[in-house]
Design an enzyme around this catalytic site. Structure first.
Site, PDB file in Angstrom:
ATOM      1  N   HIS A 141      16.824  34.961  56.774  1.00  0.00           N
ATOM      2  CA  HIS A 141      16.825  36.428  56.855  1.00  0.00           C
ATOM      3  C   HIS A 141      18.042  36.920  57.634  1.00  0.00           C
ATOM      4  O   HIS A 141      18.740  37.845  57.206  1.00  0.00           O
ATOM      5  CB  HIS A 141      15.532  36.891  57.525  1.00  0.00           C
ATOM      6  CG  HIS A 141      15.461  38.357  57.802  1.00  0.00           C
ATOM      7  ND1 HIS A 141      14.817  39.248  56.977  1.00  0.00           N
ATOM      8  CD2 HIS A 141      15.975  39.104  58.824  1.00  0.00           C
ATOM      9  CE1 HIS A 141      14.923  40.474  57.474  1.00  0.00           C
ATOM     10  NE2 HIS A 141      15.628  40.411  58.596  1.00  0.00           N
ATOM     11  N   GLU A 142      18.297  36.302  58.779  1.00  0.00           N
ATOM     12  CA  GLU A 142      19.425  36.732  59.597  1.00  0.00           C
ATOM     13  C   GLU A 142      20.759  36.419  58.929  1.00  0.00           C
ATOM     14  O   GLU A 142      21.699  37.221  58.987  1.00  0.00           O
ATOM     15  CB  GLU A 142      19.341  36.083  60.984  1.00  0.00           C
ATOM     16  CG  GLU A 142      18.168  36.566  61.822  1.00  0.00           C
ATOM     17  CD  GLU A 142      18.154  38.079  61.964  1.00  0.00           C
ATOM     18  OE1 GLU A 142      19.186  38.662  62.330  1.00  0.00           O
ATOM     19  OE2 GLU A 142      17.100  38.683  61.692  1.00  0.00           O
ATOM     20  N   HIS A 145      21.706  39.093  56.472  1.00  0.00           N
ATOM     21  CA  HIS A 145      22.354  40.273  57.053  1.00  0.00           C
ATOM     22  C   HIS A 145      23.860  40.052  57.155  1.00  0.00           C
ATOM     23  O   HIS A 145      24.659  40.961  56.880  1.00  0.00           O
ATOM     24  CB  HIS A 145      21.790  40.548  58.454  1.00  0.00           C
ATOM     25  CG  HIS A 145      20.480  41.252  58.475  1.00  0.00           C
ATOM     26  ND1 HIS A 145      20.238  42.423  57.774  1.00  0.00           N
ATOM     27  CD2 HIS A 145      19.315  40.964  59.142  1.00  0.00           C
ATOM     28  CE1 HIS A 145      18.993  42.824  57.996  1.00  0.00           C
ATOM     29  NE2 HIS A 145      18.422  41.957  58.815  1.00  0.00           N
ATOM     30  N   GLU A 199      16.833  45.772  55.577  1.00  0.00           N
ATOM     31  CA  GLU A 199      15.800  44.794  55.862  1.00  0.00           C
ATOM     32  C   GLU A 199      15.253  44.184  54.576  1.00  0.00           C
ATOM     33  O   GLU A 199      15.020  42.974  54.492  1.00  0.00           O
ATOM     34  CB  GLU A 199      14.663  45.448  56.646  1.00  0.00           C
ATOM     35  CG  GLU A 199      14.981  45.650  58.113  1.00  0.00           C
ATOM     36  CD  GLU A 199      15.277  44.335  58.814  1.00  0.00           C
ATOM     37  OE1 GLU A 199      14.463  43.410  58.742  1.00  0.00           O
ATOM     38  OE2 GLU A 199      16.351  44.238  59.412  1.00  0.00           O
TER      39      GLU A 199
END
Length: 269
Positions: A141-142, A145, A199
């Site tokens: 997930h990070e 980004h 997100e």
């Protein structure tokens, strides 16, 4: 006065090179939104590298950087498997100077800055008893980004706002302040929430990264449930910067069937 403001605003857009870009390929999950950028990738990556180096130095000075060799090795093993899949979304990610470190801290937190600068807090793993699959969901997930350059997008928005105020200030005879990009990069990584759109993109790209790396996508659901279950008052730091609710779980559940064949293929390799 109004024509001067209009002229200076138009000049600002021309000088800073405002552009709509596609930062990543769409992948199997189909992320195709174009993003408006005022700052270059190089500017943001340099600022992020500076901010990350400062944070690493601060943690190291307290003796809390990578001081659990087994935990650090585990985090880096998971991260490296995910990094190997990042060229699916952007081929240039294979040449990024990736760094993965672990801070010995009770905080439930993790982040990835532009250019592949990753930090995981030990508390996130130990307090939630994360499996490798769940750890892959968080790190993926990070990383998503960073791949989507969400910090660059946020910094561009902040830059546009500051420059707009500077234009007004210049017309009023005031000085024009300079933005500390490194400070802003750190602030965005550590304290400022992303938009729901960002997100959602990070969720689904992270889901594909973990599936391609051979980590069970269903772990994305269990790790978010674990984090939401810790909520007391404002909840953990990770959730304060990564808003989570039932709609997030619903979207992830809907996307898992799309990436499950990738996971099954990875497991057969």
């Amino acid at each position: 006065m109004s024509w001067k403001l209009s002229f200076m605003a138009a000049t600002l857009v021309a000088v800073t090179g405002c552009a709509e870009v596609s930062t990543t390929q769409s992948g199997a999950v189909g992320v195709e939104r174009k993003q408006t950028m005022l700052l270059s990738s190089q500017e943001v990556e340099q600022a992020s590298a500076k901010s990350y180096a400062q944070e690493v130095s601060k943690v190291r000075s307290t003796g809390k950087l990578n001081n659990n060799a087994a935990l650090t090795a585990r985090v880096r093993t998971v991260a490296n498997r995910l990094i190997a899949q990042t060229p699916v979304f952007r081929p240039d990610a294979r040449t990024w100077r990736w760094e993965v470190n672990v801070a010995d801290s009770p905080e439930l937190n993790a982040y990835a800055m532009a250019g592949g600068k990753v930090m995981v807090y030990s508390g996130l793993i130990t307090k939630l008893s994360l499996t490798d699959d769940e750890l892959a969901a968080v790190i993926g997930h990070e990383m998503a980004h960073a791949l989507r350059e969400h910090s660059r997008e946020q910094m561009s928005q902040a830059y546009a706002q500051q420059m707009g105020l500077s234009v007004v200030g210049a017309l009023a005879g005031l000085g024009q302040g300079a933005m500390d990009l490194a400070s802003l990069a750190g602030d965005l990584a550590l304290t400022k929430p992303k938009s729901r759109t960002m997100e959602s993109e990070a969720d689904v790209i992270g889901l594909e990264l973990m599936a391609r790396a051979g980590y069970n996508p269903n772990a994305a659901l269990s790790v978010w449930r674990k984090m939401m279950a810790t909520g007391n008052g404002n909840g953990p730091e990770f959730l304060s910067t990564h808003p989570s609710d039932s709609s997030r779980l619903q979207e992830l559940s809907a996307r898992i069937p799309r990436v499950m064949p990738l996971y099954e293929a990875a497991r057969r390799r």
